[in-house]
Design a protein around this motif. Sequence first.
Motif, PDB file in Angstrom:
ATOM      1  N   SER A   1      22.228  12.802   9.743  1.00  0.00           N
ATOM      2  CA  SER A   1      23.324  12.922   8.788  1.00  0.00           C
ATOM      3  C   SER A   1      23.785  14.372   8.754  1.00  0.00           C
ATOM      4  O   SER A   1      22.992  15.276   8.489  1.00  0.00           O
ATOM      5  CB  SER A   1      22.866  12.485   7.396  1.00  0.00           C
ATOM      6  OG  SER A   1      22.575  11.105   7.399  1.00  0.00           O
ATOM      7  N   ILE A   2      25.062  14.579   9.035  1.00  0.00           N
ATOM      8  CA  ILE A   2      25.652  15.917   9.063  1.00  0.00           C
ATOM      9  C   ILE A   2      26.603  16.043   7.884  1.00  0.00           C
ATOM     10  O   ILE A   2      27.542  15.257   7.746  1.00  0.00           O
ATOM     11  CB  ILE A   2      26.387  16.182  10.396  1.00  0.00           C
ATOM     12  CG1 ILE A   2      25.438  16.034  11.586  1.00  0.00           C
ATOM     13  CG2 ILE A   2      27.080  17.546  10.381  1.00  0.00           C
ATOM     14  CD1 ILE A   2      24.285  17.025  11.610  1.00  0.00           C
ATOM     15  N   ARG A   3      26.354  17.046   7.059  1.00  0.00           N
ATOM     16  CA  ARG A   3      27.134  17.243   5.836  1.00  0.00           C
ATOM     17  C   ARG A   3      27.928  18.550   5.831  1.00  0.00           C
ATOM     18  O   ARG A   3      28.625  18.846   4.863  1.00  0.00           O
ATOM     19  CB  ARG A   3      26.206  17.201   4.622  1.00  0.00           C
ATOM     20  CG  ARG A   3      25.586  15.837   4.407  1.00  0.00           C
ATOM     21  CD  ARG A   3      24.588  15.841   3.252  1.00  0.00           C
ATOM     22  NE  ARG A   3      24.070  14.514   2.990  1.00  0.00           N
ATOM     23  CZ  ARG A   3      23.044  13.957   3.620  1.00  0.00           C
ATOM     24  NH1 ARG A   3      22.422  14.615   4.586  1.00  0.00           N
ATOM     25  NH2 ARG A   3      22.653  12.740   3.313  1.00  0.00           N
ATOM     26  N   LYS A   4      27.802  19.342   6.889  1.00  0.00           N
ATOM     27  CA  LYS A   4      28.550  20.595   6.999  1.00  0.00           C
ATOM     28  C   LYS A   4      29.300  20.580   8.320  1.00  0.00           C
ATOM     29  O   LYS A   4      28.723  20.267   9.365  1.00  0.00           O
ATOM     30  CB  LYS A   4      27.604  21.795   6.920  1.00  0.00           C
ATOM     31  CG  LYS A   4      26.942  21.920   5.567  1.00  0.00           C
ATOM     32  CD  LYS A   4      26.022  23.115   5.497  1.00  0.00           C
ATOM     33  CE  LYS A   4      25.367  23.143   4.131  1.00  0.00           C
ATOM     34  NZ  LYS A   4      24.311  24.113   4.039  1.00  0.00           N
TER      35      LYS A   4
ATOM     36  N   ALA B   1      30.528  15.103  -1.906  1.00  0.00           N
ATOM     37  CA  ALA B   1      30.991  16.500  -1.919  1.00  0.00           C
ATOM     38  C   ALA B   1      31.357  17.014  -0.526  1.00  0.00           C
ATOM     39  O   ALA B   1      32.290  17.791  -0.369  1.00  0.00           O
ATOM     40  CB  ALA B   1      29.928  17.392  -2.547  1.00  0.00           C
ATOM     41  N   MET B   2      30.616  16.578   0.487  1.00  0.00           N
ATOM     42  CA  MET B   2      30.857  17.094   1.833  1.00  0.00           C
ATOM     43  C   MET B   2      32.185  16.624   2.432  1.00  0.00           C
ATOM     44  O   MET B   2      32.694  17.226   3.365  1.00  0.00           O
ATOM     45  CB  MET B   2      29.691  16.721   2.768  1.00  0.00           C
ATOM     46  CG  MET B   2      29.676  15.272   3.234  1.00  0.00           C
ATOM     47  SD  MET B   2      29.427  14.021   1.959  1.00  0.00           S
ATOM     48  CE  MET B   2      27.723  14.233   1.563  1.00  0.00           C
ATOM     49  N   VAL B   3      32.755  15.565   1.885  1.00  0.00           N
ATOM     50  CA  VAL B   3      33.983  15.002   2.438  1.00  0.00           C
ATOM     51  C   VAL B   3      35.125  16.019   2.385  1.00  0.00           C
ATOM     52  O   VAL B   3      35.932  16.097   3.305  1.00  0.00           O
ATOM     53  CB  VAL B   3      34.380  13.691   1.721  1.00  0.00           C
ATOM     54  CG1 VAL B   3      35.665  13.113   2.304  1.00  0.00           C
ATOM     55  CG2 VAL B   3      33.257  12.670   1.808  1.00  0.00           C
ATOM     56  N   LYS B   4      35.160  16.814   1.337  1.00  0.00           N
ATOM     57  CA  LYS B   4      36.258  17.776   1.178  1.00  0.00           C
ATOM     58  C   LYS B   4      36.288  18.816   2.290  1.00  0.00           C
ATOM     59  O   LYS B   4      37.331  19.410   2.556  1.00  0.00           O
ATOM     60  CB  LYS B   4      36.189  18.443  -0.189  1.00  0.00           C
ATOM     61  CG  LYS B   4      35.031  19.385  -0.375  1.00  0.00           C
ATOM     62  CD  LYS B   4      34.987  19.931  -1.793  1.00  0.00           C
ATOM     63  CE  LYS B   4      33.868  20.882  -2.077  1.00  0.00           C
ATOM     64  NZ  LYS B   4      32.722  20.923  -1.221  1.00  0.00           N
TER      65      LYS B   4
ATOM     66  N   ILE C   1      38.196  12.802  -2.952  1.00  0.00           N
ATOM     67  CA  ILE C   1      37.121  11.813  -2.828  1.00  0.00           C
ATOM     68  C   ILE C   1      35.903  12.165  -3.674  1.00  0.00           C
ATOM     69  O   ILE C   1      35.360  11.290  -4.364  1.00  0.00           O
ATOM     70  CB  ILE C   1      36.772  11.566  -1.346  1.00  0.00           C
ATOM     71  CG1 ILE C   1      37.940  10.828  -0.661  1.00  0.00           C
ATOM     72  CG2 ILE C   1      35.466  10.772  -1.198  1.00  0.00           C
ATOM     73  CD1 ILE C   1      37.798  10.642   0.839  1.00  0.00           C
ATOM     74  N   PRO C   2      35.417  13.417  -3.683  1.00  0.00           N
ATOM     75  CA  PRO C   2      34.239  13.720  -4.518  1.00  0.00           C
ATOM     76  C   PRO C   2      34.463  13.480  -6.014  1.00  0.00           C
ATOM     77  O   PRO C   2      33.505  13.338  -6.761  1.00  0.00           O
ATOM     78  CB  PRO C   2      33.971  15.203  -4.239  1.00  0.00           C
ATOM     79  CG  PRO C   2      34.594  15.460  -2.913  1.00  0.00           C
ATOM     80  CD  PRO C   2      35.794  14.558  -2.851  1.00  0.00           C
ATOM     81  N   LYS C   3      35.706  13.389  -6.450  1.00  0.00           N
ATOM     82  CA  LYS C   3      35.981  13.114  -7.862  1.00  0.00           C
ATOM     83  C   LYS C   3      35.681  11.665  -8.229  1.00  0.00           C
ATOM     84  O   LYS C   3      35.461  11.359  -9.407  1.00  0.00           O
ATOM     85  CB  LYS C   3      37.429  13.472  -8.195  1.00  0.00           C
ATOM     86  CG  LYS C   3      37.688  14.962  -8.077  1.00  0.00           C
ATOM     87  CD  LYS C   3      39.133  15.321  -8.299  1.00  0.00           C
ATOM     88  CE  LYS C   3      39.252  16.833  -8.134  1.00  0.00           C
ATOM     89  NZ  LYS C   3      40.570  17.313  -8.071  1.00  0.00           N
TER      90      LYS C   3
END
Length: 169
Positions: free
Chosen positions: A12-15, A67-70, A59-61
């Motif tokens: 899973s990559i979040r950055k 959070a990573m989607v932004k 999306i994070p809202k």
Amino acid sequence: MEVLEAIKTRRSIRKYQERDVPDELLQRVLEAGMCGPSAVDQRPWHFLVVRDKEMLRKIPKVHPYGAMVKDAPVAIIVCCDTRLERFPGFWVQDCSIASQNILLAAHSLGLGAVWTGVYPLEDRVEGIRKLFGIPDHVIPFSVIPIGYPAEDPGKRDLFDPDRIHHEKW
């Protein structure tokens, strides 16, 4: 990348790097999503591709773990069109396979991605549905941000022989 290597090394990559994902690569990822098996070949999926930075920031809202989607250059929202469902309930498995194929294809192409679950949590389903104008007969299942990795979480060996049973439990 060989398929077993992709399965064993996908993380899973979040950055993500500040770099666009070319349309050609995204097309290949989407094709992989549609290549999965589905119950009686019902293929109930639709894929909403989001590149608009303002929408990605929203999306994070509506998704507390998004959070990573932004920071991703693109996200794919895997959805089920209930009008295409011939065997009720199996769409969850169908969209799970599509989501996994997207993750594996992205990894095999040098991209990073992470599965962020939407369904079955009604607040997330309704939040994503409202944000993107998704019709009531379509259920958002997962949001998968994709980009070039800006992190390397390392490898893990998840094989556990204690979880294997032969013939009987």
